[in-house]
Design a protein around this motif. Sequence first.
Motif, PDB file in Angstrom:
ATOM      1  N   LEU A 573       0.833  -1.206   0.000  1.00  0.00           N
ATOM      2  CA  LEU A 573       0.000   0.000   0.000  1.00  0.00           C
ATOM      3  C   LEU A 573       0.866   1.255   0.000  1.00  0.00           C
ATOM      4  N   ILE A 574       1.914   1.244   0.781  1.00  0.00           N
ATOM      5  CA  ILE A 574       2.823   2.389   0.828  1.00  0.00           C
ATOM      6  C   ILE A 574       3.526   2.567  -0.511  1.00  0.00           C
ATOM      7  N   THR A 575       3.963   1.463  -1.116  1.00  0.00           N
ATOM      8  CA  THR A 575       4.619   1.520  -2.427  1.00  0.00           C
ATOM      9  C   THR A 575       3.698   2.111  -3.482  1.00  0.00           C
ATOM     10  N   ILE A 576       2.448   1.654  -3.488  1.00  0.00           N
ATOM     11  CA  ILE A 576       1.489   2.164  -4.477  1.00  0.00           C
ATOM     12  C   ILE A 576       1.250   3.663  -4.278  1.00  0.00           C
ATOM     13  N   ASN A 577       1.180   4.078  -3.036  1.00  0.00           N
ATOM     14  CA  ASN A 577       1.008   5.511  -2.778  1.00  0.00           C
ATOM     15  C   ASN A 577       2.164   6.323  -3.332  1.00  0.00           C
ATOM     16  N   ASN A 578       3.363   5.797  -3.207  1.00  0.00           N
ATOM     17  CA  ASN A 578       4.530   6.509  -3.742  1.00  0.00           C
ATOM     18  C   ASN A 578       4.536   6.504  -5.266  1.00  0.00           C
ATOM     19  N   GLU A 579       4.227   5.341  -5.867  1.00  0.00           N
ATOM     20  CA  GLU A 579       4.289   5.229  -7.322  1.00  0.00           C
ATOM     21  C   GLU A 579       3.210   6.038  -8.023  1.00  0.00           C
ATOM     22  N   LEU A 580       2.010   6.019  -7.466  1.00  0.00           N
ATOM     23  CA  LEU A 580       0.873   6.668  -8.120  1.00  0.00           C
ATOM     24  C   LEU A 580       0.513   8.006  -7.494  1.00  0.00           C
ATOM     25  N   GLN A 581       1.313   8.424  -6.496  1.00  0.00           N
ATOM     26  CA  GLN A 581       1.115   9.723  -5.837  1.00  0.00           C
ATOM     27  C   GLN A 581      -0.320   9.893  -5.354  1.00  0.00           C
ATOM     28  N   GLU A 585      -4.097   9.381   3.416  1.00  0.00           N
ATOM     29  CA  GLU A 585      -3.872   9.827   4.788  1.00  0.00           C
ATOM     30  C   GLU A 585      -3.480   8.688   5.725  1.00  0.00           C
ATOM     31  N   LYS A 586      -3.675   7.448   5.284  1.00  0.00           N
ATOM     32  CA  LYS A 586      -3.378   6.298   6.141  1.00  0.00           C
ATOM     33  C   LYS A 586      -1.900   5.887   6.110  1.00  0.00           C
ATOM     34  N   VAL A 587      -1.089   6.475   5.250  1.00  0.00           N
ATOM     35  CA  VAL A 587       0.287   6.007   5.071  1.00  0.00           C
ATOM     36  C   VAL A 587       1.063   6.016   6.384  1.00  0.00           C
ATOM     37  N   ASN A 588       0.966   7.070   7.144  1.00  0.00           N
ATOM     38  CA  ASN A 588       1.711   7.136   8.412  1.00  0.00           C
ATOM     39  C   ASN A 588       1.222   6.083   9.399  1.00  0.00           C
ATOM     40  N   LEU A 589      -0.064   5.817   9.414  1.00  0.00           N
ATOM     41  CA  LEU A 589      -0.602   4.774  10.292  1.00  0.00           C
ATOM     42  C   LEU A 589      -0.050   3.416   9.878  1.00  0.00           C
ATOM     43  N   TRP A 590      -0.013   3.150   8.577  1.00  0.00           N
ATOM     44  CA  TRP A 590       0.508   1.868   8.099  1.00  0.00           C
ATOM     45  C   TRP A 590       1.978   1.705   8.475  1.00  0.00           C
ATOM     46  N   LYS A 591       2.726   2.773   8.367  1.00  0.00           N
ATOM     47  CA  LYS A 591       4.142   2.710   8.748  1.00  0.00           C
ATOM     48  C   LYS A 591       4.293   2.426  10.237  1.00  0.00           C
ATOM     49  N   ALA A 592       3.421   3.014  11.053  1.00  0.00           N
ATOM     50  CA  ALA A 592       3.479   2.785  12.501  1.00  0.00           C
ATOM     51  C   ALA A 592       3.168   1.333  12.833  1.00  0.00           C
ATOM     52  N   ILE A 593       2.195   0.751  12.144  1.00  0.00           N
ATOM     53  CA  ILE A 593       1.860  -0.658  12.381  1.00  0.00           C
ATOM     54  C   ILE A 593       3.042  -1.545  12.004  1.00  0.00           C
ATOM     55  N   LEU A 594       3.663  -1.256  10.883  1.00  0.00           N
ATOM     56  CA  LEU A 594       4.819  -2.048  10.452  1.00  0.00           C
ATOM     57  C   LEU A 594       5.921  -2.043  11.503  1.00  0.00           C
ATOM     58  N   ASN A 595       6.116  -0.932  12.150  1.00  0.00           N
ATOM     59  CA  ASN A 595       7.198  -0.813  13.152  1.00  0.00           C
ATOM     60  C   ASN A 595       6.910  -1.608  14.420  1.00  0.00           C
ATOM     61  N   LYS A 596       5.671  -2.047  14.604  1.00  0.00           N
ATOM     62  CA  LYS A 596       5.320  -2.759  15.835  1.00  0.00           C
ATOM     63  C   LYS A 596       5.067  -4.250  15.628  1.00  0.00           C
ATOM     64  N   LEU A 597       5.301  -4.726  14.426  1.00  0.00           N
ATOM     65  CA  LEU A 597       5.088  -6.147  14.177  1.00  0.00           C
ATOM     66  C   LEU A 597       6.182  -6.973  14.836  1.00  0.00           C
ATOM     67  N   PRO A 598       5.843  -8.155  15.368  1.00  0.00           N
ATOM     68  CA  PRO A 598       6.851  -9.005  16.001  1.00  0.00           C
ATOM     69  C   PRO A 598       7.834  -9.541  14.969  1.00  0.00           C
ATOM     70  N   PRO A 599       9.083  -9.786  15.355  1.00  0.00           N
ATOM     71  CA  PRO A 599      10.063 -10.335  14.412  1.00  0.00           C
ATOM     72  C   PRO A 599       9.834 -11.830  14.197  1.00  0.00           C
ATOM     73  N   TYR A 600      10.306 -12.330  13.061  1.00  0.00           N
ATOM     74  CA  TYR A 600      10.313 -13.766  12.836  1.00  0.00           C
ATOM     75  C   TYR A 600      11.299 -14.399  13.810  1.00  0.00           C
ATOM     76  N   LEU A 601      11.061 -15.664  14.142  1.00  0.00           N
ATOM     77  CA  LEU A 601      11.950 -16.390  15.047  1.00  0.00           C
ATOM     78  C   LEU A 601      12.537 -17.610  14.334  1.00  0.00           C
ATOM     79  N   ILE A 602      13.686 -18.045  14.829  1.00  0.00           N
ATOM     80  CA  ILE A 602      14.371 -19.230  14.317  1.00  0.00           C
ATOM     81  C   ILE A 602      14.477 -20.230  15.453  1.00  0.00           C
ATOM     82  N   ASN A 603      14.120 -21.489  15.181  1.00  0.00           N
ATOM     83  CA  ASN A 603      14.103 -22.491  16.252  1.00  0.00           C
ATOM     84  C   ASN A 603      15.476 -23.120  16.475  1.00  0.00           C
ATOM     85  N   ASN A 604      15.535 -24.068  17.361  1.00  0.00           N
ATOM     86  CA  ASN A 604      16.810 -24.686  17.728  1.00  0.00           C
ATOM     87  C   ASN A 604      17.430 -25.489  16.591  1.00  0.00           C
ATOM     88  N   ASP A 605      16.619 -25.866  15.606  1.00  0.00           N
ATOM     89  CA  ASP A 605      17.145 -26.566  14.436  1.00  0.00           C
ATOM     90  C   ASP A 605      17.739 -25.603  13.414  1.00  0.00           C
TER      91      ASP A 605
END
Length: 823
Positions: A573-581, A585-605
């Motif tokens: 969504l952010i990419t499309i907003n940049n490409e198509l100008q 108004e939701k772009v900043n909210l989407w960026k904030a959500i992205l910053n709070k997502l949990p990281p992927y984890l790697i197991n003992n294997d």
Amino acid sequence: MKISIKNYCLSAIIFVVISCHKQVENNHTASTNFSDTEATRWQDALISGNGEMGIMVYGNTHKEKIIFNHEMLYEYIGTEAIEPPVVGDIMPKIKKLIKDTKYKEAKNEILQLAKKRGYQDILWTDPYHPACVLNINQDFVGEVSKYKRLLNYENGEITIQWLANNIKYTRTSFVSRPNNVIATKLKSSKSQAINASFTLAHQIDTNQSEKAKESGIEENVKMLFPDKWQQLNNPLVEFPETSLNENWITFRSKYQLVDRGYEVIMCVKNEGGKLSSNGKKISVKNANTIEIIAKVIPVEPYSKSVISKAKAEINNLSSYDNLLKSHAKIHGEMFNRITLHLDKTGFHDGSNEALINNQKSETDINPYLLEKVFNMGIYGLISSSGKNPPNLMGIWNGTWRPRWSGDFTLDANINLQIAAANLANQKEAIYSYMSLLERIAPDWEINAKNLFGCRGYVSGTRTSGRRNLHTHFGEWPGNYWTAGVEWLLLPCFEYYQCTGDTRFMKERLYPMMKKTALFYEDFLDTYDANGNYLIGPSYSPENKAILPNGEKIGAVANATMDIAVIKELLSNLITINNELQLNDEKVNLWKAILNKLPPYLINNDGALKEWARADLADNYNHRHISHLYPVWPGLEISPENKTLFNASNIAIEKRGKGNGSAHGLAHTALIATRLKKANLVYGNLLFLMKNNYLYNSLVTSHNPGIIYNTDALHAIPAVVLEMLVFSKPGVIEFLPALSNKFQKGNISGILCRTQAKIKYLEWNMPQKTLLAKVASGKQQTITFQLQKKITQVKVNTKIHKVEDNNFTLNFSAGETKTIKITW
């Protein structure tokens, strides 16, 4: 916008012409497949289709059967309009239980409330069913010899030919795209030698060993209609009304539980000889030509017959040859947009049966067979993309009550069905796919509101194409799966990446992407100890996490797939907003959500975990590979991120085959192409080729030899395309996962996710050379990659600079460059 199915009850025209036709030559190529034996079961029948209608031709000489299918024919069982129970009001309590790792308690709380508020157990979708069967009893004398049945991918024509008493008989069939007709034509090498009778009847599969047992459907009907159960037929359709009027046969069939049904109108015309009708049969004796023209028409309400209109349309139809000519021009152009040629040195061609049987004892893939299956996959995708994309069975079915209703299963199967559409330049398949999504999308808002108390979109897991209300609670808790809509929308986003179709993006796709994001804006309101979102309830289809006490449970938290689709959706969504100008108004909210997502984890294997929670262990032996979504179909995990790339490699190596489903093997192969695992790609293709996943029709089965499903068939071309070319915006990689066993070959017509087209690609492993012609649809700089030590690159015959096996080229819009690489 909610679209009535009435708009889709369009005429399916069946035009069966029996007359003179061009002799079929005996030289066979990858553009045909052929069989030396008649089909004894519908799964082995050869197929043709125009997206709306499909036919299955047995190829029997004396007693031919041609099964008629229509993409909108689903047996009504009473479940389609039942809304999911309202449980969204207790979601705060559920999220608290999940945060406290009380997963089982959370699942039980929702299930108990759902039952209290009217949940009636898992509800099955309406099952896909055949329209009817055209029986052609053809009389001739003499023993049959030189029998052959063939399917031509380039024009969709099925040919049956044989010799008897020194007379050559030929019967051909196809389904016309421009005229929406099915045509069959008979000829013989002797005049007045055609003697045949014709009837229409319900197609009933009497082979009990092949017949799927789907008790869930009967249980649903008993539950919903207990007072009518004793009077209901199985299947739930009245005995057809049939009538004859001179050279016309009418066949009408009504569902018992709803005012819907369908009708078939068929006209028989003969040139030479004599036509007569008796009972329910039309007979023609000593004819030179016979034409049978028919229409299959879904009707709603059932009382509003369209037979009179159909008769008028039938009378205006042209000859078989003209119909084939106009159809072949359209169908052939679509099919020939993508062409594959593999080196076949040391291998032998043969009939479908011979290729399949010989492959079982061979340690290498027979390129003759792989080419035919690749082309069959492209052909099948074209032929089953109409107002709907292919369902589990494409558009072909010879039995009532098929496994899993023959529906659209949205947590892997339909995604595989459509995987090759963009790369193979089949925009029509994407349009049919998008029309389905737009039709069912209004129900996604009901799902989100009832199940989670949120705005926006949540898809169900299964649909018959009319509704997509969520009905899949229970052991496999699809009601917890929130990632479905983004996976469904991704092929449409990929279409935009390949074509740059901004109107499609702005008017159709972007609004749906925003509604999908709206759900996460409401849903993500719980945090873990690190201040990241805790995503729960969360489900990774169709697997279960292992709890510390060893118990397995599906409804947990932080499924890796959920994290991946949220990242992908908001980033796109952010990419499309940049490409198509668009300046949303939701772009900043989407960026904030992205910053709070949990990281992927790697197991003992060292493997990427399927759930990004330390208390949840992985269950490897499973046919679904949902947590590798950021590898395929997503573009997030690549070699540039070595840690996650290596962890994904370990995860796919440890993944088992589960129950050996064909879609799981194809899905694994697609992921392996992105992980550059050429041996795994080759191994899975070989496994599919040699272990009874192919019927004699070259349609695939779900498990070895059982359950007619086209998801693997339509995914195999995607596997081949992805092993030859990988692309993302600004990047094209040649031969990312090509096994050295494919020594030479060429392909043309691949679309890339950077508005570029591989017009031609040729490789030669012994000579260590690659030749490519690349055209760009826009002005851009493209980085080219090859997983080999490049010694020289020539662009339009001039030597070009290479750095670390990469090189960049500047393209103007519409420019084609010829690239030759040596390594």
